[in-house]
Each structure stands twice: as structure tokens, then as C-alpha cells.
Write a protein that holds these residues in place. Structure first.
Motif, PDB file in Angstrom:
ATOM      1  N   HIS A  87      30.690  73.884  17.582  1.00  0.00           N
ATOM      2  CA  HIS A  87      32.125  73.594  17.368  1.00  0.00           C
ATOM      3  C   HIS A  87      32.671  72.952  18.637  1.00  0.00           C
TER       4      HIS A  87
ATOM      5  N   HIS B 115      35.349  69.471  20.061  1.00  0.00           N
ATOM      6  CA  HIS B 115      36.219  68.315  19.803  1.00  0.00           C
ATOM      7  C   HIS B 115      35.936  67.349  20.970  1.00  0.00           C
TER       8      HIS B 115
ATOM      9  N   LYS C 290      33.946  67.025  16.275  1.00  0.00           N
ATOM     10  CA  LYS C 290      34.981  66.817  15.257  1.00  0.00           C
ATOM     11  C   LYS C 290      35.870  65.636  15.627  1.00  0.00           C
TER      12      LYS C 290
ATOM     13  N   HIS D  79      39.019  76.071  10.565  1.00  0.00           N
ATOM     14  CA  HIS D  79      39.639  76.738  11.710  1.00  0.00           C
ATOM     15  C   HIS D  79      40.522  77.815  11.074  1.00  0.00           C
TER      16      HIS D  79
ATOM     17  N   HIS E 283      37.004  80.673  14.891  1.00  0.00           N
ATOM     18  CA  HIS E 283      38.133  81.306  15.603  1.00  0.00           C
ATOM     19  C   HIS E 283      38.243  82.772  15.186  1.00  0.00           C
TER      20      HIS E 283
ATOM     21  N   ASP F  28      34.199  75.287  21.434  1.00  0.00           N
ATOM     22  CA  ASP F  28      35.462  74.699  20.967  1.00  0.00           C
ATOM     23  C   ASP F  28      35.971  73.658  21.967  1.00  0.00           C
TER      24      ASP F  28
HETATM   25 FE    FE Z   1      38.461  73.799  17.310  1.00  0.00          FE
END
Ligand code: FE
Ligand code: NIG
Length: 410
Positions: free
Chosen positions: A71, A73, A140, A241, A264, A315
Motif C-alpha cells: 500500500h 501512494h 496508487k 481505505h 487502515h 502507506d
Molecule cells: Fe493510503
């Protein structure tokens, strides 16, 4: 064929047993052909055909599978260090977002950056990430929020996949938040996602997963369901999420739509944990996001005891989780999410690979999988997490190739 010998303990992390079963082999050897593992086992059983092959020496160290960050970004413009300071001084993540910061400020910064410049930035970050022993990264979109800008980010991710030895898994996150220009027409934005973005993403085969941020400040359960069902029609598997800032049924929805993971979960309810277990949804703990947004830490013991597979990821993003250091996230997950060191290794290898649908390719050391592994100068997984450094002297093998470990240039 190359063969790595003189391994004190090799943790295979095969997908058998429970969260803490990492299936060690003492005095091990591993052989591979080009990018794929051919044989692994105790050196005493090494087949004769490999004995004369090119030998790599693990010098009595331990070997783990290449880590999987399931996960991130990774592709974004700018950074948000000011918000970090504001949060430390007492403002909440949501207050900052309401004042024009948060995801939308990174959207502004990402929209003005060219595809080439985004690629240069992300690929420099990816080199640093690989040096930590991370051999697979999910990336992502979600900082474009126009069709053009979402496609731009996903094309950057595709180029990363083509040009890096790191395995990259792309996820479409057009439903990250409602962009400023649609604040009073949220339904129009949802239609844009479903009528234009998802079909374009599917047409260019730019993503494997469709993710939605379900939260009071982003998308409702009902909106997320429509978006994810639409994604499914176009062959994009759902991800969520869920239950990060409030308990609003995201995990339950993950179970209902057959999501591969719910990520999360800081505020997840006991009942939703049971729904996840029944539906086989992997729970992804993101300790950096909890830490940086001052959220309670997900109690992974509860997930494990209810039979939910737990993965741990960074994340990595410029707001709620500005570190890409997966080993550090693993150590935090031991101390704050209450996973044992062996459980956290499974969470960052085979179960993380499962959370992005590639546990048949990587995440464990067994024949037929990518030769992704890390030789580590530590006596055991427990000792690594306890006497912590992200990178004890180590060596990364990425699809069978030894990575040249670089010093960061100042
Ligand atoms: Fe995220
Ligand atoms: O996963 N939760 C929503 N999205 C990101 C935060 C992104 C940002 O703050 O820029 C997350 O934490």
C-alpha cells in the motif's frame, strides 16, 4: 545456475500455517535460474546438479523473502512538511484538510507536474525503497482527480513497472477524495469516475485494483459500493481505505464486495472484523498513518485471533505517512499493532503479496517464485525487530540479481 549457500537460517514464509509460521530452514541453500527460484532446502540435500554452479556466499547470515509494500501512494508532486509541524503543534489531520491542506494540496501540486518529472521523482524514491530490501511495491493513483491527471499518474506507474526490476502493482484511486471543482456536485464526480475514468483505465490496462477512500470526509459506503461494482465490471478488483478516521462500515463493505484487502482499520468494529474473516479479506495495518495522524493503533491481535490475515505496509504518501521505510513500519507494527516479529515478517511478505494478488509470484522463498530475497546480518527475525535498524548490513537479490547498494548522494 547461481546458488546461495552458507545460510544459517532461511525463513521461507510459505503460505502454510498461521500468521506467525514462517517456516525456517537451517543451514539452507537456494538456487535460481535467471529471475526464478529453482530449488530451496537444507544444503545437505542440495541436488548434485547444482553443486558445481556459481556460488554466492551468505557468510552464515539469515535470509528472508524480499519485502512487499502492499500500500503506497508513490507518485505525487511536492511534499507537505508544514502540515507535519502543524499536527505536532496540535491541529488535526482533518482540520488541516478543511483549511485547504491535506490530499487536495497534493492534488494541486501533482496536476502541475509533467509525466516525465513525476517519473523522475518516483523512480528516485523507488531506488531508495529497493535498497531497504523491498522488492515489490503497490502504487496508487489518487492525486490527479481528473481523467487526464489520473491517467498521467497511472502511466508513470506503468513506466516504473517497465523500467525497474522491482515488481510494481498499479491501483486506480480516483475515489481518493472529491476534488475542489466538484465540491458542490459530488454526484457528478462519481459519475465521472464511473463513466470515464474507470473505462479509460481499463481500456489502457493501467490498473489491477480499484480502491476507494471510505470516510465521512471522502466517500460514503453507498458511493464506494457503486464505484467498486463498476470497477469490477471492468475487471478491476476492489480494495478499500476503510475505517481510518471513523467507524463507518468500510470493512463491512470490503467483505460484501469481495475486496482483496481492507486497509487502515484503526476504527474497525469487532463485528466487521468477523465479516472480514468470513469473506477472506486481508487486513492491512498502516502504522505510519496512525502515528502521523494521531490515530489509535489497530490491534492486530484481534484480527489474528479472529482468523483475519494481516499485512503491514507503509502507506507512503506526502501527508499521513511520509516515510517509505517498510522495515521501520514492521518494527512499529510489533510495538504498536501488537504483532510478534515472526507475524510481522509474514505480514510484510507472503500476506502482503496476497493483499495485492501476487502471492503466486513472490512473497515467499520457494521454487517457481521470483528470486527476491534479502541476506541480513542479524541472528534472527526476532533480533532484527528488537535491536532495530532498517538495514542491518544486508544484501538484496531482486529477481535473481544482486542489487548494487548505493550511498545516497548529498
Ligand atoms: Fe493510503
Ligand atoms: O492512505 N486516507 C487517505 N489517503 C491517504 C492520505 C493521503 C494524504 O494525506 O495525502 C492515506 O492515509
Amino acid at each position: 545456475m547461481p546458488v546461495l549457500k552458507n545460510i544459517s537460517t532461511l525463513y521461507t514464509c510459505i503460505d502454510q500455517g498461521g500468521q506467525g509460521d514462517i517456516h525456517p530452514i537451517q543451514d539452507a541453500a537456494v538456487c535460481w535460474r535467471e529471475s526464478v527460484i529453482d530449488w530451496v532446502g537444507p544444503v545437505s540435500q542440495l541436488p548434485d546438479e547444482y553443486r558445481g554452479d556459481v556460488a554466492h556466499d551468505a557468510k552464515g547470515k539469515v535470509v528472508i523473502p524480499g519485502l512487499v509494500d502492499c500500500h503506497t501512494h508513490l507518485v505525487f508532486g511536492g511534499w507537505r512538511p508544514d502540515e507535519f509541524e502543524m499536527r505536532v503543534e496540535g491541529q488535526s489531520y482533518l482540520e488541516i484538510a478543511r483549511e485547504g491542506g491535506g490530499i487536495l494540496s497534493t492534488v494541486n501540486e501533482t496536476r502541475v507536474v509533467s509525466e516525465d518529472a513525476l517519473f523522475e521523482k518516483a523512480s528516485a524514491l523507488l531506488i531508495q525503497i529497493a535498497q531497504l530490501g523491498v522488492t515489490t511495491v503497490e502504487c496508487k493513483s489518487g492525486y490527479g482527480l481528473t481523467t487526464e491527471d489520473e491517467l498521467k499518474i497511472l502511466r508513470v506507474i506503468r513506466r516504473l513497472a517497465e523500467e525497474s526490476a522491482v515488481t510494481i502493482i498499479p491501483t486506480f484511486l480516483g475515489a481518493h477524495t472529491i476534488p475542489r471543482e466538484f465540491q458542490s456536485d459530488r454526484e457528478d464526480y462519481i459519475q465521472l469516475i464511473m463513466d470515464e475514468m474507470i473505462p479509460c483505465v481499463a481500456d489502457e490496462k493501467l490498473a489491477v485494483f480499484c480502491d476507494v477512500f471510505v470516510d465521512d470526509t471522502a466517500f460514503s459506503v453507498e458511493e464506494a459500493q457503486r464505484i467498486l461494482e463498476c470497477g469490477k465490471e471492468y475487471g478491476l478488483r476492489p480494495k478499500l481505505h476503510a475505517d481510518q478516521l471513523s467507524s463507518c462500515g468500510g470493512a463491512e463493505l470490503a467483505a460484501e464486495v469481495g475486496a482483496i484487502s481492507a486497509d487502515h482499520l484503526e476504527q474497525v468494529s469487532d463485528q466487521d472484523i468477523r465479516s472480514m474473516a468470513d469473506a477472506g479479506v486481508t487486513g492491512v495495518a498502516l502504522p505510519f498513518a496512525s502515528l502521523y495522524t494521531q490515530q489509535p493503533f489497530l490491534d492486530c491481535r484481534k484480527l489474528v485471533s479472529n482468523g483475519v490475515r494481516v499485512a503491514v505496509a507503509t502507506d507512503f504518501n506526502p501527508g499521513s505517512a511520509p516515510s517509505y521505510d517498510l522495515p521501520l513500519a514492521m518494527m512499529l507494527a510489533c510495538n504498536l499493532n501488537r504483532l510478534t516479529p515472526t507475524e510481522v515478517l509474514k505480514a510484510a511478505t507472503i500476506y502482503a503479496a496476497g493483499a495485492i494478488g501476487i502471492d503466486h509470484l513472490t512473497g515467499s522463498i520457494e521454487s517457481g517464485k521470483y528470486a527476491d530475497f534479502v541476506v541480513m546480518d542479524t541472528p534472527s527475525v526476532n533480533f532484527w525487530m528488537y535491536h532495530f535498524t532498517s538495514t542491518p548490513k544486508h544484501q538484496v537479490y531482486l529477481k535473481g540479481r544482486k542489487l548494487a547498494l548505493k550511498q545516497t548522494k548529498l
